[in-house]
Scaffold this active site. Structure first.
Site, PDB file in Angstrom:
ATOM      1  N   LYS A  96       1.019  -1.150   0.101  1.00 60.98           N
ATOM      2  CA  LYS A  96       0.109   0.061   0.131  1.00 60.98           C
ATOM      3  C   LYS A  96       0.853   1.382   0.115  1.00 60.98           C
ATOM      4  O   LYS A  96       2.039   0.952   0.605  1.00 60.98           O
ATOM      5  CB  LYS A  96      -0.969   0.081   1.315  1.00 60.98           C
ATOM      6  CG  LYS A  96      -2.032   0.585   1.112  1.00 60.98           C
ATOM      7  CD  LYS A  96      -3.266  -0.184   0.525  1.00 60.98           C
ATOM      8  CE  LYS A  96      -4.609   0.674   0.593  1.00 60.98           C
ATOM      9  NZ  LYS A  96      -5.690   0.021   0.032  1.00 60.98           N
ATOM     10  N   GLY A 192     -20.732   6.991   4.433  1.00 62.96           N
ATOM     11  CA  GLY A 192     -20.039   7.594   3.299  1.00 62.96           C
ATOM     12  C   GLY A 192     -20.811   7.144   1.908  1.00 62.96           C
ATOM     13  O   GLY A 192     -21.228   6.235   1.816  1.00 62.96           O
ATOM     14  N   GLY A 194     -19.113   8.166  -0.846  1.00 63.93           N
ATOM     15  CA  GLY A 194     -18.204   8.605  -1.641  1.00 63.93           C
ATOM     16  C   GLY A 194     -17.990   7.595  -2.926  1.00 63.93           C
ATOM     17  O   GLY A 194     -19.149   7.221  -3.490  1.00 63.93           O
ATOM     18  N   VAL A 196     -17.283   4.312  -3.414  1.00 66.43           N
ATOM     19  CA  VAL A 196     -18.084   3.185  -3.104  1.00 66.43           C
ATOM     20  C   VAL A 196     -19.389   3.291  -2.345  1.00 66.43           C
ATOM     21  O   VAL A 196     -20.087   2.440  -3.192  1.00 66.43           O
ATOM     22  CB  VAL A 196     -17.095   2.281  -1.977  1.00 66.43           C
ATOM     23  CG1 VAL A 196     -17.685   0.596  -1.768  1.00 66.43           C
ATOM     24  CG2 VAL A 196     -15.678   1.830  -2.676  1.00 66.43           C
ATOM     25  N   TYR A 198     -21.566   5.300  -2.979  1.00 65.35           N
ATOM     26  CA  TYR A 198     -22.321   5.655  -3.974  1.00 65.35           C
ATOM     27  C   TYR A 198     -22.830   4.582  -4.719  1.00 65.35           C
ATOM     28  O   TYR A 198     -24.079   4.149  -5.043  1.00 65.35           O
ATOM     29  CB  TYR A 198     -21.775   6.707  -5.097  1.00 65.35           C
ATOM     30  CG  TYR A 198     -22.628   6.910  -6.207  1.00 65.35           C
ATOM     31  CD1 TYR A 198     -23.568   7.652  -6.364  1.00 65.35           C
ATOM     32  CD2 TYR A 198     -22.298   6.066  -7.605  1.00 65.35           C
ATOM     33  CE1 TYR A 198     -24.532   7.874  -7.319  1.00 65.35           C
ATOM     34  CE2 TYR A 198     -23.327   6.407  -8.599  1.00 65.35           C
ATOM     35  CZ  TYR A 198     -24.290   7.335  -8.528  1.00 65.35           C
ATOM     36  OH  TYR A 198     -25.115   7.202  -9.731  1.00 65.35           O
TER      37      TYR A 198
HETATM   38  P1  NAD Z   1     -13.951   7.905  -0.732  1.00 67.11           P
HETATM   39  O1  NAD Z   1     -12.861   9.143  -0.235  1.00 67.11           O
HETATM   40  O2  NAD Z   1     -14.423   8.144  -2.087  1.00 67.11           O
HETATM   41  O3  NAD Z   1     -15.385   8.160   0.194  1.00 67.11           O
HETATM   42  C1  NAD Z   1     -15.232   8.183   1.163  1.00 67.11           C
HETATM   43  C2  NAD Z   1     -16.433   9.025   1.718  1.00 67.11           C
HETATM   44  O4  NAD Z   1     -16.680   9.187   3.222  1.00 67.11           O
HETATM   45  C3  NAD Z   1     -16.426  10.413   1.378  1.00 67.11           C
HETATM   46  O5  NAD Z   1     -17.527  11.035   0.725  1.00 67.11           O
HETATM   47  C4  NAD Z   1     -16.123  11.565   2.462  1.00 67.11           C
HETATM   48  O6  NAD Z   1     -16.921  12.440   2.425  1.00 67.11           O
HETATM   49  C5  NAD Z   1     -16.839  10.535   3.721  1.00 67.11           C
HETATM   50  N1  NAD Z   1     -16.468  10.504   5.029  1.00 67.11           N
HETATM   51  C6  NAD Z   1     -15.459  10.806   5.725  1.00 67.11           C
HETATM   52  N2  NAD Z   1     -15.636  11.130   7.001  1.00 67.11           N
HETATM   53  C7  NAD Z   1     -16.801  10.757   7.316  1.00 67.11           C
HETATM   54  C8  NAD Z   1     -17.338  10.446   8.341  1.00 67.11           C
HETATM   55  N3  NAD Z   1     -16.925  10.590   9.458  1.00 67.11           N
HETATM   56  N4  NAD Z   1     -18.879  10.268   8.198  1.00 67.11           N
HETATM   57  C9  NAD Z   1     -19.620  10.124   6.998  1.00 67.11           C
HETATM   58  N5  NAD Z   1     -18.651  10.286   5.919  1.00 67.11           N
HETATM   59  C10 NAD Z   1     -17.581  10.389   6.048  1.00 67.11           C
HETATM   60  O7  NAD Z   1     -13.456   6.536  -0.771  1.00 67.11           O
HETATM   61  P2  NAD Z   1     -13.951   5.208  -1.197  1.00 67.11           P
HETATM   62  O8  NAD Z   1     -12.997   5.110  -2.639  1.00 67.11           O
HETATM   63  O9  NAD Z   1     -15.391   5.298  -1.230  1.00 67.11           O
HETATM   64  O10 NAD Z   1     -13.639   4.136  -0.080  1.00 67.11           O
HETATM   65  C11 NAD Z   1     -14.271   4.162   0.924  1.00 67.11           C
HETATM   66  C12 NAD Z   1     -13.545   3.033   2.075  1.00 67.11           C
HETATM   67  O11 NAD Z   1     -13.486   1.924   1.260  1.00 67.11           O
HETATM   68  C13 NAD Z   1     -12.171   3.407   2.677  1.00 67.11           C
HETATM   69  O12 NAD Z   1     -11.897   2.937   3.767  1.00 67.11           O
HETATM   70  C14 NAD Z   1     -11.301   2.647   1.273  1.00 67.11           C
HETATM   71  O13 NAD Z   1     -10.043   2.387   1.841  1.00 67.11           O
HETATM   72  C15 NAD Z   1     -12.152   1.582   1.151  1.00 67.11           C
HETATM   73  N6  NAD Z   1     -11.896   0.628  -0.094  1.00 67.11           N
HETATM   74  C16 NAD Z   1     -12.029   1.253  -1.011  1.00 67.11           C
HETATM   75  C17 NAD Z   1     -11.912   0.605  -2.485  1.00 67.11           C
HETATM   76  C18 NAD Z   1     -12.323   1.322  -3.926  1.00 67.11           C
HETATM   77  O14 NAD Z   1     -12.461   0.656  -4.667  1.00 67.11           O
HETATM   78  N7  NAD Z   1     -12.452   2.516  -3.688  1.00 67.11           N
HETATM   79  C19 NAD Z   1     -11.825  -0.746  -2.203  1.00 67.11           C
HETATM   80  C20 NAD Z   1     -11.537  -1.125  -1.208  1.00 67.11           C
HETATM   81  C21 NAD Z   1     -11.604  -0.474  -0.013  1.00 67.11           C
END
Ligand code: NAD
Length: 357
Positions: A96, A192, A194, A196, A198
């Protein structure tokens, strides 16, 4: 253990000892630091294990209160990637990266070009993809400097695949815990909205689930309300909502001493990496009868997409998360333990070649 941990001169010997001790306890691997004064890049790449193949893992670009906080985050995440790749039965190790996000990014291209050169210097032992705070456009910039990158615009955004896998994991957990064959009418809270969150809301809405969501970013969660009719609650109220499933999809350690007694759900199953603040919290959830779907099993869809090019093979692999989790839930039940406390052992059996499957 292949150790090549670069010393930061400002670290005291006491802190160095802690870091090596921590690295050893997690089974590392090597950890690399890069400071590029021209672009302002401050980045750490942690390679946990390359026994099964190159260490493929996302690059997170968020602010950290200290270098040490970033280091601990990247190490925990890298280890989880080794275990995730093993549980997904992919020929990959685990790594990572973090970029410590500056207060103001004056030149994002220069930042990610410098990061791309850093990745390239490792000669393919680490392959970068996206994580919180980075996107496909950033990986396109990284690709100017290295071929060791996935999740570029060629490969697409991994988030829909991650969300599909989380949906399959929720289905497996609902079947195991609530004996339901589908998600129609199942109440799911998502923390969240974001990348994922969505797509997960989209998947779950199409299957008839009732959704409650929160995000600190109002426009992100309002988009989900407009498109999928989700109910919005303030971020600090999400833990208190009575629901069948809580799906954390924001940042880590959200199941902690402050939140765990507020929870009124049967299942915790979401994308967030390292959602549990500690193993103690896995035990508390188990004793409360709350089923926990281990993060690195349920959120492996994005990793699968980063590695598997064929669409049909990818979909089958992601759908298999249902079976992997069902087998894990059953083994945990037979042993009267939390799935979170047995999954590492199963992953280690795969990494070190003692697994029968
Ligand atoms: P992202 O940054 O796009 O979305 C995260 C969302 O959480 C944002 O919209 C942010 O405003 C919101 N957020 C932050 N703090 C918050 C809180 N206290 N309360 C509510 N909402 C809050 O990230 P992502 O890509 O959607 O990933 C989300 C999680 O999933 C992360 O932990 C990431 O490591 C994990 N993950 C993501 C993927 C991927 O394909 N993107 C794959 C595996 C794991």
């Amino acid at each position: 253990m292949n150790q090549s941990i670069t010393k930061l001169s400002k670290f005291s010997s006491a802190v160095d000892a802690d870091i090596f001790e921590h690295a050893s306890s997690l089974g590392f691997g090597d950890i690399h630091f890069k400071h590029d004064p021209d672009s302002g890049l401050r980045s750490i790449i942690a390679i946990h294990n390359t026994r099964r193949g190159p260490a493929l893992g996302g690059c997170r670009c968020i602010p950290y209160p200290s270098t040490e906080a970033a280091l601990h985050d990247v190490m925990n995440l890298a280890r989880a990637m080794s275990y995730k790749a093993a549980m997904a039965k992919l020929p990959l190790g685990g790594g990572k990266a973090v970029i410590i996000r500056p207060d103001h990014i004056t030149d994002r291209e220069a930042l990610f070009e410098a990061y791309g050169s850093f990745v390239d210097e490792l000669g393919g032992r680490y392959i970068s993809s996206v994580d919180s705070g980075t996107g496909v456009a950033d990986m396109d910039i990284v690709a100017r400097k290295t071929k060791f990158v996935r999740s570029t615009s060629d490969g697409g955004d991994p988030s829909p695949s991650t969300a599909m896998g989380v949906r399959r994991g929720i289905e497996a957990a609902v079947k195991h815990q609530l004996k339901r064959d589908d998600l129609e009418g199942t109440h799911i809270t998502i923390q969240g909205a974001g990348h994922v969150g969505y797509y997960l809301a989209k998947e779950l809405h199409s299957l008839g689930a009732i959704l409650t969501m929160c995000d600190v970013n109002n426009s992100a969660v309002e988009r989900c309300a407009d498109e999928f009719g989700v109910t919005i609650v303030p971020a600090n109220e999400i833990y208190k909502i009575t629901a069948d499933v809580f799906a954390p999809c924001a940042l880590g350690a959200v199941i902690n001493d402050k939140t765990i007694n507020k929870l009124n759900v049967s299942i915790i199953a979401g994308a967030t990496n390292n959602a549990l603040a500690s193993n103690k919290h896995a035990l508390i959830l188990h004793n409360k009868g709350i089923l926990y779907a281990p993060d690195y099993v349920i959120n492996a869809g994005g990793l699968m997409q980063a590695w598997i090019r064929d669409e049909q093979a990818l979909r089958e692999k992601i759908y298999g998360i249902y079976d992997t989790l069902t087998a894990l839930f059953n083994r945990a039940k037979e042993n009267h333990v939390s799935p979170a406390l047995i999954v590492d052992q199963i992953a280690e059996e795969i990494i070190f070649g003692t697994a029968s499957n």
